[in-house]
Design an enzyme around this catalytic site. Sequence first.
Site, short mmCIF file in Angstrom:
data_model
loop_
_atom_site.label_atom_id
_atom_site.label_comp_id
_atom_site.label_asym_id
_atom_site.label_seq_id
_atom_site.Cartn_x
_atom_site.Cartn_y
_atom_site.Cartn_z
N ASP A 1 -38.38 -47.23 -53.90
CA ASP A 1 -39.72 -46.63 -54.23
C ASP A 1 -40.10 -45.66 -55.46
O ASP A 1 -41.10 -45.04 -55.57
CB ASP A 1 -40.58 -46.18 -53.02
N ASP A 8 -34.60 -42.47 -52.32
CA ASP A 8 -35.71 -42.65 -52.00
C ASP A 8 -36.69 -41.75 -52.36
O ASP A 8 -36.42 -40.54 -52.82
CB ASP A 8 -35.92 -42.77 -50.46
N HIS A 51 -39.20 -40.45 -51.44
CA HIS A 51 -39.41 -39.40 -50.39
C HIS A 51 -38.26 -38.71 -50.09
O HIS A 51 -37.27 -39.26 -49.79
CB HIS A 51 -40.24 -40.02 -49.23
N HIS A 94 -36.86 -40.99 -42.31
CA HIS A 94 -37.79 -40.17 -41.77
C HIS A 94 -37.60 -39.84 -40.40
O HIS A 94 -38.30 -39.11 -39.57
CB HIS A 94 -39.11 -40.58 -42.15
#
Length: 343
Positions: free
Chosen positions: A282, A193, A195, A157
């Site tokens: 995740d 991931d 996200h 990120h």
Amino acid sequence: MKVFHSPSSILHAPTTYLRRGKAIPHLEQPGRYNVLLNAAQSGGHDVCVAGTHGIAPILRVHSERYLTFLEQAWKRRAEIEPGLEHVLPSHFARPQMSHYPTGIIGQVGFHMADLSTPIHEHTYAAVQASVDVAMSAASFAIDNGFAYGLCRPPGHHASTESAGGFCFVNNTAVAAAHLKLALGCKVGIIDIDVHHGNGTQSIFFDRDDVVTVSIHADPSAFMPYYAGYSDEIGTGTGKGYNLNLPLVHGSGDPVYLQAIDDALEFCANRGVEALVVALGLDASEMDPNGALAVTTEGFRGAGRKLGSTRWPTVLIQEGGYLSAILGENLKAILDGFESARAA
């Protein structure tokens, strides 16, 4: 599998963060590192401490003023307020705000995207250690085919000048830039991931020498909210070299594994010859984020698919938070990858 790590990864130890207006226990805990390291060791992998690589690899993907900010933010905390336990923004820069401030309060708001990524006394040391892990793993993969970097804090990120989403320096992007420089070939990044890898996308969005793919939960009501949609395909020379594959929340193994097939095909069709996997765990059915439902066997299948190429490949740890099966999921994906390479 050669596994690189750094004991300094645990130096960054946030306790809480603000989520939807409430202070909650921080998900990105040092205990993640311990669980993943123990899993790698018990899985019979060749575990070693990363070497030191300095700041030059970071400056290939981040600005000098951003790196200076990360190094100095804790030291300058008294300029914000004496006795601060962590550094977090109170103001945020928006696109129409074009001037770079000299004061630390303004710089914090300029370089930090949210309230989940606090800077503590030893954060910068942990960030440097995480980059060293990524660089050591990438360097090993160049000569030996593949490696896994147990990076913490995570990185996908983080953009050129911004921290956020628990991330400070983009380890995945650092590894990709190193592969590009060392091998002189087109490099692919596949981010699995839960996200969207918004920082990685932003770093390479206008380039065609690094192909970026992100497989993630639909961001329309899920972090990072403002990026990760299928119409984001790159710009300039990078147009057509970025692919987002947002998945319906609750998607399990079949959908996830098909997306990995699509990602590999996208990379192959664009001439990729080396690969970085942003290895978020995740997407697990038991992860606290709860957005996707990938099983341990699903991760094993993901490993087999990602290992099916003969590209030099480095797996860089991103998300994946404490649950009863976090370590088993790591074992599964590494074993799946190795079994594909051994076939």
